[in-house]
Design an enzyme around this catalytic site. Structure first.
Site, PDB file in Angstrom:
ATOM      1  N   LYS A   1      -1.722  -7.738 -19.693  1.00  0.00           N
ATOM      2  CA  LYS A   1      -1.211  -7.606 -21.355  1.00  0.00           C
ATOM      3  C   LYS A   1      -0.956  -9.102 -21.648  1.00  0.00           C
ATOM      4  O   LYS A   1      -1.252  -9.450 -22.904  1.00  0.00           O
ATOM      5  CB  LYS A   1      -0.319  -6.826 -21.333  1.00  0.00           C
ATOM      6  CG  LYS A   1       0.270  -6.626 -22.805  1.00  0.00           C
ATOM      7  CD  LYS A   1      -0.746  -6.032 -23.682  1.00  0.00           C
ATOM      8  CE  LYS A   1      -0.387  -4.127 -23.533  1.00  0.00           C
ATOM      9  NZ  LYS A   1      -1.686  -3.509 -24.190  1.00  0.00           N
TER      10      LYS A   1
ATOM     11  N   GLU B   1       5.061 -10.967  -6.134  1.00  0.00           N
ATOM     12  CA  GLU B   1       3.657 -11.380  -7.136  1.00  0.00           C
ATOM     13  C   GLU B   1       4.099 -10.351  -8.394  1.00  0.00           C
ATOM     14  O   GLU B   1       3.325 -10.796  -9.603  1.00  0.00           O
ATOM     15  CB  GLU B   1       2.498 -10.525  -6.502  1.00  0.00           C
ATOM     16  CG  GLU B   1       2.322  -9.048  -6.351  1.00  0.00           C
ATOM     17  CD  GLU B   1       2.991  -8.696  -5.072  1.00  0.00           C
ATOM     18  OE1 GLU B   1       4.225  -9.205  -4.622  1.00  0.00           O
ATOM     19  OE2 GLU B   1       2.490  -7.540  -4.519  1.00  0.00           O
TER      20      GLU B   1
ATOM     21  N   ASP C   1      -5.144  -4.504 -27.053  1.00  0.00           N
ATOM     22  CA  ASP C   1      -6.292  -4.625 -26.244  1.00  0.00           C
ATOM     23  C   ASP C   1      -7.664  -4.130 -26.678  1.00  0.00           C
ATOM     24  O   ASP C   1      -8.496  -5.306 -26.732  1.00  0.00           O
ATOM     25  CB  ASP C   1      -6.145  -3.826 -24.865  1.00  0.00           C
ATOM     26  CG  ASP C   1      -4.736  -4.047 -24.043  1.00  0.00           C
ATOM     27  OD1 ASP C   1      -4.110  -4.835 -24.433  1.00  0.00           O
ATOM     28  OD2 ASP C   1      -4.438  -2.859 -23.432  1.00  0.00           O
TER      29      ASP C   1
ATOM     30  N   GLY D   1       0.976  -1.326  -0.054  1.00  0.00           N
ATOM     31  CA  GLY D   1      -0.103   0.089  -0.154  1.00  0.00           C
ATOM     32  C   GLY D   1       0.691   1.262  -0.160  1.00  0.00           C
ATOM     33  O   GLY D   1       2.111   1.251   0.511  1.00  0.00           O
TER      34      GLY D   1
ATOM     35  N   HIS E   1       8.164  -7.620  -3.505  1.00  0.00           N
ATOM     36  CA  HIS E   1       6.756  -7.963  -4.131  1.00  0.00           C
ATOM     37  C   HIS E   1       7.261  -9.417  -4.832  1.00  0.00           C
ATOM     38  O   HIS E   1       7.689  -9.443  -6.001  1.00  0.00           O
ATOM     39  CB  HIS E   1       6.326  -6.945  -4.918  1.00  0.00           C
ATOM     40  CG  HIS E   1       6.021  -5.815  -4.481  1.00  0.00           C
ATOM     41  ND1 HIS E   1       4.785  -5.410  -3.815  1.00  0.00           N
ATOM     42  CD2 HIS E   1       6.617  -4.833  -4.098  1.00  0.00           C
ATOM     43  CE1 HIS E   1       4.600  -4.502  -3.204  1.00  0.00           C
ATOM     44  NE2 HIS E   1       5.804  -3.707  -3.223  1.00  0.00           N
TER      45      HIS E   1
ATOM     46  N   CYS F   1       5.228  -6.025   1.535  1.00  0.00           N
ATOM     47  CA  CYS F   1       5.612  -4.616   1.659  1.00  0.00           C
ATOM     48  C   CYS F   1       4.801  -3.654   2.807  1.00  0.00           C
ATOM     49  O   CYS F   1       5.052  -4.097   4.036  1.00  0.00           O
ATOM     50  CB  CYS F   1       5.264  -4.009   0.259  1.00  0.00           C
ATOM     51  SG  CYS F   1       6.002  -2.484  -0.141  1.00  0.00           S
ATOM     52  N   TYR F   2       3.843  -3.166   2.391  1.00  0.00           N
ATOM     53  CA  TYR F   2       3.230  -2.325   3.533  1.00  0.00           C
ATOM     54  C   TYR F   2       2.594  -3.322   4.531  1.00  0.00           C
ATOM     55  O   TYR F   2       2.804  -3.327   5.769  1.00  0.00           O
ATOM     56  CB  TYR F   2       2.007  -1.649   2.982  1.00  0.00           C
ATOM     57  CG  TYR F   2       1.283  -0.763   4.077  1.00  0.00           C
ATOM     58  CD1 TYR F   2       1.665   0.265   4.668  1.00  0.00           C
ATOM     59  CD2 TYR F   2       0.051  -1.530   4.652  1.00  0.00           C
ATOM     60  CE1 TYR F   2       0.758   1.023   5.501  1.00  0.00           C
ATOM     61  CE2 TYR F   2      -0.853  -0.778   5.602  1.00  0.00           C
ATOM     62  CZ  TYR F   2      -0.398   0.548   5.846  1.00  0.00           C
ATOM     63  OH  TYR F   2      -1.124   1.190   6.922  1.00  0.00           O
TER      64      TYR F   2
END
Ligand code: XMP
Length: 608
Positions: free
Chosen positions: A378, A174, A230, A54, A172, A81-82
């Site tokens: 994407k 992810e 897209d 965050g 991170h 993280c946060y």
């Protein structure tokens, strides 16, 4: 006690919160996102809980927190993280503002981790590349938490609780740039939460077509198509889901597109039998007029988004389309939403994407918009495009933003020379064989999950040749160690002292856009001729009103990425960059050519 076999992800406003669920989906682990105020009891059936990152500091007066009973539920918890800092604080540790750490960092697991065969880092090496985005850091841990890993700038990059299943990661896992991030997340889900493999189907054409048919029951779709991956994939999906007469595409020629865009779009749509469903609207004069004199990136972005909505409404009227019976279609993907501040009100606005301006948000509230790809990234969209039979030339093409060349044509009211760097920074650079200046030019960055709008540092070699490895180190260190700049560029040519560079007032004009279009075409053609287009994920070409004489500069921004959420600058052969630079300097008005050597974070891919 049995659990529901799912992971609960608590959204603390991070840029990558939704990406956590996407990663889990990649290895068939189902998950659900909850707001921070979710009562612990609501999560008591879950197999595990992940607290996202965050933009706040845990000591902010309005800092987001979670129900503390969560820590007593005996469910495994992972803070990222946060979330990592919040867990440390709730358990009695201390967090404080440190120097930043953005983008690349080298993680070293501690001997405690290796000896204890820690499950979180199972099957990962003791030294690995991770991606960071934080200014605050844990500075002291309570005795029951032990440090699992460190980096040069972070003494507690990962921790584990001695007796409970509670873990924290400052980096991170992810994001695609964290080398073993997926494995670490999967370790948490499988070995710590004990979730077995499930059959979570990937999002495929059939499922999306069914959703489109349901959402568009009794209505048709008027689709804004830009020529990019897209919107073309989303339009083609609608064409597959609905009878062709219920789908119309509108290509608004904003005058801000790349060379050859309209022709390419027609050819791509012909491949899926939709070329005759496309209408073209020339609005270049309207866009240029509205952007006249505008300097700030966010102002430009809002104007462009609004114009697309106005033109679409006007076009519908002229085509005799009744808005009551039609939905507006857009190729929005998830990064567009989160970068525009997300939907929850907790995430920071990084930049307003053209398909998330206020007017579009209002139409969404009224239920008048259909966005088949809104949950996807994407790389997933490319996969769908292939499944739909769209040509590889389209599915593999470099992304191009909706606001087009307008956000690559930098504008300013300033007139001044580049400033020398602070003494300590210059001295450090001299030791690296490099000199630098601060350019009075500001660009957008994403640091610690928040937007920054900071200056640019320009570098050039002072004596010996400098390799990419060193440039990566220099750009990371410069952005980590001072809050002045969020981007670093490298002078390719001419090799003149950077102290001679100055900025001059400039705004968007037809001539500048045309100059940028030509530059973009030169770069694209050269990379394609060298057969290297597939080695780069995206290649923005930026026109900046800085130069040695009366001309301007072109800044090359080739990046590698998977989903656009994180990126590293691409290391193309210097011979190619030098020849592109020479060719660009033949354009009237171009004085110098630079290479952007910043990762995301701290900089974003686009400059504005
Ligand atoms: P940044 O610059 O934030 O961008 O790192 C991430 C990706 O998003 C693209 N981008 C946009 N795409 N409309 C779009 O359709 C927009 O307004 C927009 N702004 C950025 C950018 O090109 C990159 O691929």
């Amino acid at each position: 006690m049995t659990n529901n076999g799912r992971i609960a992800v608590v959204d603390l406003g991070g840029q990558y919160c939704h990406l956590i669920t996407r990663r889990l989906r990649d290895f068939a682990i189902p998950s659900d996102i909850f707001p921070p105020a979710v009562p612990a009891q609501t999560l008591s059936d879950y197999a595990g809980v992940i607290l996202s990152g965050g933009p706040q500091s845990v000591y902010d007066s309005d800092a987001l927190t979670v129900d503390q009973d969560l820590l007593n539920l005996r469910i495994p918890i992972l803070g990222i993280c946060y979330g990592h800092q919040l867990l440390a604080k709730l358990l009695g540790g201390q967090v404080s503002r440190q120097n930043g750490e953005y983008g690349f960092a080298q993680l070293r697991t501690t001997s405690a981790t290796r000896q204890g065969e820690n499950l979180l880092f199972r099957h990962t090496p003791s030294v690995q590349q991770v991606w960071m985005s934080h200014a605050d850091a844990i500075v002291s841990l309570p005795s029951e938490l032990m440090t699992l890993a460190t980096t040069d700038r972070c003494t507690c990059a990962a921790f584990a609780h001695a007796s409970k299943s509670i873990y924290g990661l400052q980096f991170h896992p992810e994001v695609a740039h964290t080398e073993f991030g997926s494995r670490i997340l999967e370790n948490f889900a499988r070995y710590i939460c004990g979730i077995g493999a499930k059959d979570t189907p990937n999002i495929r054409v059939g499922i999306l077509c069914e959703r489109i048919r349901q959402a568009a029951t009794g209505r048709s779709v008027f689709f804004l198509v830009s020529g990019g991956v897209d919107s073309t994939v989303a339009f083609a999906l609608c064409g597959r889901a609905l009878p062709k007469e219920r789908v119309v595409g509108l290509y608004v020629d904003s005058g801000l597109m790349r060379q050859g865009e309209t022709e390419e779009l027609r050819a791509n749509l012909a491949a899926v039998g939709l070329a005759e469903r496309l209408r073209i609207w020339d609005a270049s004069a309207v866009f240029l007029k509205a952007l006249e004199g505008k300097i700030e990136p966010e102002e430009k972005r809002q104007i462009i988004g609004r114009l697309f909505v106005e033109i679409q409404a006007e076009a519908m009227k002229q085509f005799g389309i009744n808005p009551e019976h039609w939905l507006l279609g857009q190729g929005t993907i998830y990064p567009d939403t989160i970068e525009s501040g997300g939907d929850s009100g907790r995430a920071a606005l990084i930049k307003t994407h053209h398909n998330r301006c206020d007017e579009i948000r209002e139409l969404i509230r009224q239920g008048k918009v259909i966005e088949p790809l809104a949950e996807l990234y994407k790389d997933e969209v490319r996969e769908l495009g292939r499944e739909l039979g769209l040509p590889p030339k389209l599915t593999d093409r470099w992304p191009f933003p909706g606001p087009g060349l307008a956000i690559r044509c930098l504008c300013t009211r300033e007139q001044r020379a580049a400033a020398p760097l602070a003494k300590e920074i210059s001295a450090g650079l001299a030791g690296q064989g490099v000199q630098g200046v601060v350019l009075p030019l500001r660009t957008v960055g994403v640091q610690g999950d928040a937007r920054t709008y900071r200056m640019v540092i320009a570098l050039q070699p002072s004596e010996q040749p400098v390799d990419y490895q060193r440039l990566r180190y220099l750009s990371s260190t410069l952005c980590n160690e001072n809050t002045l700049a969020n981007r670093v560029i490298w002078l390719i040519s001419p090799l003149r002292p950077l102290s001679g560079v100055s900025i001059t007032p400039a705004t968007i004009t037809r001539q500048r856009i045309e100059l940028l279009r030509q530059a973009d075409f030169i770069v694209r053609s050269a990379v394609e001729r060298a057969n290297l287009a597939h080695t780069v994920w995206q290649f923005p070409v930026v026109l900046a009103p800085i130069g040695f004489e009366s001309g301007e500069s072109i800044i090359l921004r080739p990046v590698n990425s998977v989903d656009g959420m994180t990126a590293s600058f691409a290391a193309l052969p210097w011979s190619l960059l030098n020849s592109i630079s020479a060719r660009l300097q033949e354009l009237t008005g171009i004085d110098a050519v630079f290479l952007d050597i910043t990762n995301k974070p701290p900089a974003t891919i686009e400059w504005e």
